[in-house]
Motif scaffolding. Structure first.
Motif, mmCIF file in Angstrom:
data_model
loop_
_atom_site.group_PDB
_atom_site.id
_atom_site.type_symbol
_atom_site.label_atom_id
_atom_site.label_comp_id
_atom_site.label_asym_id
_atom_site.label_seq_id
_atom_site.Cartn_x
_atom_site.Cartn_y
_atom_site.Cartn_z
ATOM 1 N N THR A 173 0.834 -1.202 0.000
ATOM 2 C CA THR A 173 0.000 0.000 0.000
ATOM 3 C C THR A 173 0.870 1.254 0.000
ATOM 4 O O THR A 173 2.097 1.196 0.096
ATOM 5 N N ALA A 174 0.213 2.402 -0.072
ATOM 6 C CA ALA A 174 0.933 3.674 -0.092
ATOM 7 C C ALA A 174 1.701 3.910 1.198
ATOM 8 O O ALA A 174 2.791 4.488 1.179
ATOM 9 N N ILE A 175 1.174 3.450 2.331
ATOM 10 C CA ILE A 175 1.903 3.643 3.582
ATOM 11 C C ILE A 175 3.171 2.795 3.595
ATOM 12 O O ILE A 175 4.213 3.219 4.097
ATOM 13 N N SER A 176 3.124 1.624 2.981
ATOM 14 C CA SER A 176 4.327 0.799 2.858
ATOM 15 C C SER A 176 5.349 1.481 1.959
ATOM 16 O O SER A 176 6.547 1.445 2.222
ATOM 17 N N ALA A 177 4.863 2.113 0.884
ATOM 18 C CA ALA A 177 5.768 2.830 -0.017
ATOM 19 C C ALA A 177 6.469 3.961 0.718
ATOM 20 O O ALA A 177 7.685 4.167 0.571
ATOM 21 N N TYR A 178 5.717 4.706 1.528
ATOM 22 C CA TYR A 178 6.309 5.828 2.262
ATOM 23 C C TYR A 178 7.333 5.346 3.292
ATOM 24 O O TYR A 178 8.437 5.889 3.381
ATOM 25 N N LEU A 179 6.990 4.314 4.051
ATOM 26 C CA LEU A 179 7.914 3.823 5.071
ATOM 27 C C LEU A 179 9.140 3.165 4.436
ATOM 28 O O LEU A 179 10.240 3.217 4.996
ATOM 29 N N LEU A 180 8.960 2.566 3.274
ATOM 30 C CA LEU A 180 10.113 2.003 2.570
ATOM 31 C C LEU A 180 11.080 3.123 2.198
ATOM 32 O O LEU A 180 12.300 2.980 2.340
ATOM 33 N N TYR A 181 10.549 4.229 1.720
ATOM 34 C CA TYR A 181 11.388 5.392 1.402
ATOM 35 C C TYR A 181 12.084 5.925 2.655
ATOM 36 O O TYR A 181 13.290 6.210 2.636
ATOM 37 N N LYS A 182 11.344 6.046 3.737
ATOM 38 C CA LYS A 182 11.895 6.609 4.970
ATOM 39 C C LYS A 182 12.991 5.731 5.576
ATOM 40 O O LYS A 182 13.945 6.228 6.169
ATOM 41 N N TYR A 183 12.859 4.417 5.438
ATOM 42 C CA TYR A 183 13.760 3.491 6.129
ATOM 43 C C TYR A 183 14.666 2.708 5.188
ATOM 44 O O TYR A 183 15.305 1.746 5.607
ATOM 45 N N GLN A 184 14.781 3.134 3.945
ATOM 46 C CA GLN A 184 15.602 2.397 2.999
ATOM 47 C C GLN A 184 17.066 2.318 3.448
ATOM 48 O O GLN A 184 17.750 1.314 3.209
ATOM 49 N N ASP A 185 17.538 3.364 4.124
ATOM 50 C CA ASP A 185 18.926 3.358 4.589
ATOM 51 C C ASP A 185 19.187 2.276 5.627
ATOM 52 O O ASP A 185 20.332 1.845 5.812
ATOM 53 N N GLU A 186 18.137 1.853 6.318
ATOM 54 C CA GLU A 186 18.293 0.887 7.409
ATOM 55 C C GLU A 186 18.072 -0.553 6.942
ATOM 56 O O GLU A 186 18.193 -1.479 7.750
ATOM 57 N N MET A 187 17.731 -0.743 5.666
ATOM 58 C CA MET A 187 17.400 -2.083 5.168
ATOM 59 C C MET A 187 18.449 -2.577 4.189
ATOM 60 O O MET A 187 19.084 -1.789 3.490
ATOM 61 N N ASP A 188 18.614 -3.898 4.136
ATOM 62 C CA ASP A 188 19.502 -4.447 3.123
ATOM 63 C C ASP A 188 18.756 -4.572 1.798
ATOM 64 O O ASP A 188 17.526 -4.463 1.735
ATOM 65 N N VAL A 189 19.518 -4.775 0.745
ATOM 66 C CA VAL A 189 18.958 -4.798 -0.607
ATOM 67 C C VAL A 189 17.934 -5.919 -0.777
ATOM 68 O O VAL A 189 16.906 -5.734 -1.442
#
Length: 362
Positions: A173-189
């Protein structure tokens, strides 16, 4: 450091035909200013703007639950950017130091997440303040640093669990898209790819997610096992220089990402200097890539830190080529490249760097 702000209250009202209306209230001191509704948080991709009059503003548009928009007052304004998920229904948003959002499923979910996350901030701040106090009093020890790091990591795990709970409850969903953007630095590829693959095209095909896709592509270029990607910048004396000028010359090359203003970078530099002195004659090269924005502080640091190896920079700070090519968004960072141009290690520091080099040159 945060400034207590006058609150701004917005209401998004769904109308017949799948439209929404955003009605906002803000301190009349902002009368005459523009507020934007944007698809990106920097406001550059604005889809509409409204003039604030008598402490109010209004937006109208077509509801789209797959999208995330941002209310942006201005970069220099103290009121923060607030995400809005334009679902059908009534969405109430209070923009302030701690925004409150609600009224529809995704906006309620984001508000719940934001409130949970806010409970961690005082704990992060306490650890940070404690460390600064130790530094000022010159009482930093490895045991105390390890204790602070362990507690910080514990908070990070809690925050990560909060984020993943939202992904599980609202996948694709859109909220997942936003949180993915916000936390991309903290996640592995791998995790980012998995989350992207679970998003429908309507969610994936928007500017915010495009930025995440660009970020993933860059991170894949600095993975262990990848072939290095060339960088073209300037040397301290203004000459054109490329990473390929040094890689593949029958040497192991460590690309060291740093900046003159970066305290941890400067603290680590004596270890790199020692490693260079010990292994350079055996086939070890270092290439410094600076995230500086000004030439003089950069060259001053080179002299002060006694760094004899090649250096390069485009003096664009976080907007430099190293960020876009390799996805470097925190420093110090490094990649170690073998004689064939393959990345064989990342972020080696202190004893880890010495251990790796001793293995390579034994």
């Amino acid at each position: 450091m945060c400034i207590i702000l006058m609150s701004l209250v917005c209401t998004v009202v769904a109308e017949a035909g799948g439209t929404y209306v955003i009605k906002g209230k803000i301190s009349p001191s902002y009368d005459g200013k523009q507020i934007s509704l944007s698809t990106l948080p920097d406001g550059k991709n604005a889809i509409s703007s409204a003039l604030i009059r008598r402490g109010t503003f209004t937006f109208r548009g077509t509801a789209d639950a797959a999208k995330v928009y941002f209310l942006v007052l201005g970069r220099k304004e103290p009121i923060p950017v607030v995400p809005v998920f334009p679902e059908g229904g009534t969405i109430n948003v209070t923009m302030s130091k701690e925004p409150v959002i609600g009224g529809t499923a995704l906006n309620d979910a984001y508000d719940s997440f934001a409130k949970s996350k806010a409970t961690l901030q005082p704990q992060y701040a306490a650890l940070q303040n404690y460390y600064y106090k130790l530094v000022q009093q010159k009482q930093v020890t490895k045991a105390k640093e390890d204790s602070i790091e362990n507690k910080w990591n514990g908070l990070s795990v809690k925050e990560d669990n909060m984020v993943m709970d939202v992904f599980k409850a609202h996948p694709g969903t859109a909220i997942s898209a936003y949180l993915l953007y916000k936390y991309q630095d903290e996640m592995d590829v791998v995790r980012i790819d998995s989350l992207l693959n679970g998003m429908p095209a309507a969610v994936k095909n928007q500017p915010l997610v495009n930025l995440v896709q660009d970020f993933v592509a860059a991170k894949k270029r600095d993975m262990v096992g990848a072939t290095y990607t060339d960088l073209a910048m300037k040397s301290p004396d203004g000459n054109d220089v490329k990473l390929s000028d040094y890689v593949g010359k029958n040497k192991y090359v460590m690309v060291d990402f740093w900046a003159s203003w970066c305290g941890p970078c400067r603290a680590e530099m004596p270890n790199v200097v020692a490693a260079y002195a010990k292994y350079h004659s055996k086939g070890f090269e270092v290439v410094g890539v600076s995230f500086d924005e000004q030439h003089q502080p950069w060259v001053n640091a080179l002299a002060a830190l006694k760094m004899p190896w090649p250096q390069m920079s485009d003096l664009k700070g976080w907007q430099c080529a190293a960020n876009s090519v390799y996805g470097i968004n925190s420093i110090p960072a490094s990649i170690l490249i073998d004689q064939n141009g393959k990345i064989i290690a990342k972020n080696l520091r202190g004893d880890d760097l010495e251990k790796k080099l001793s293995e390579l040159f034994q």
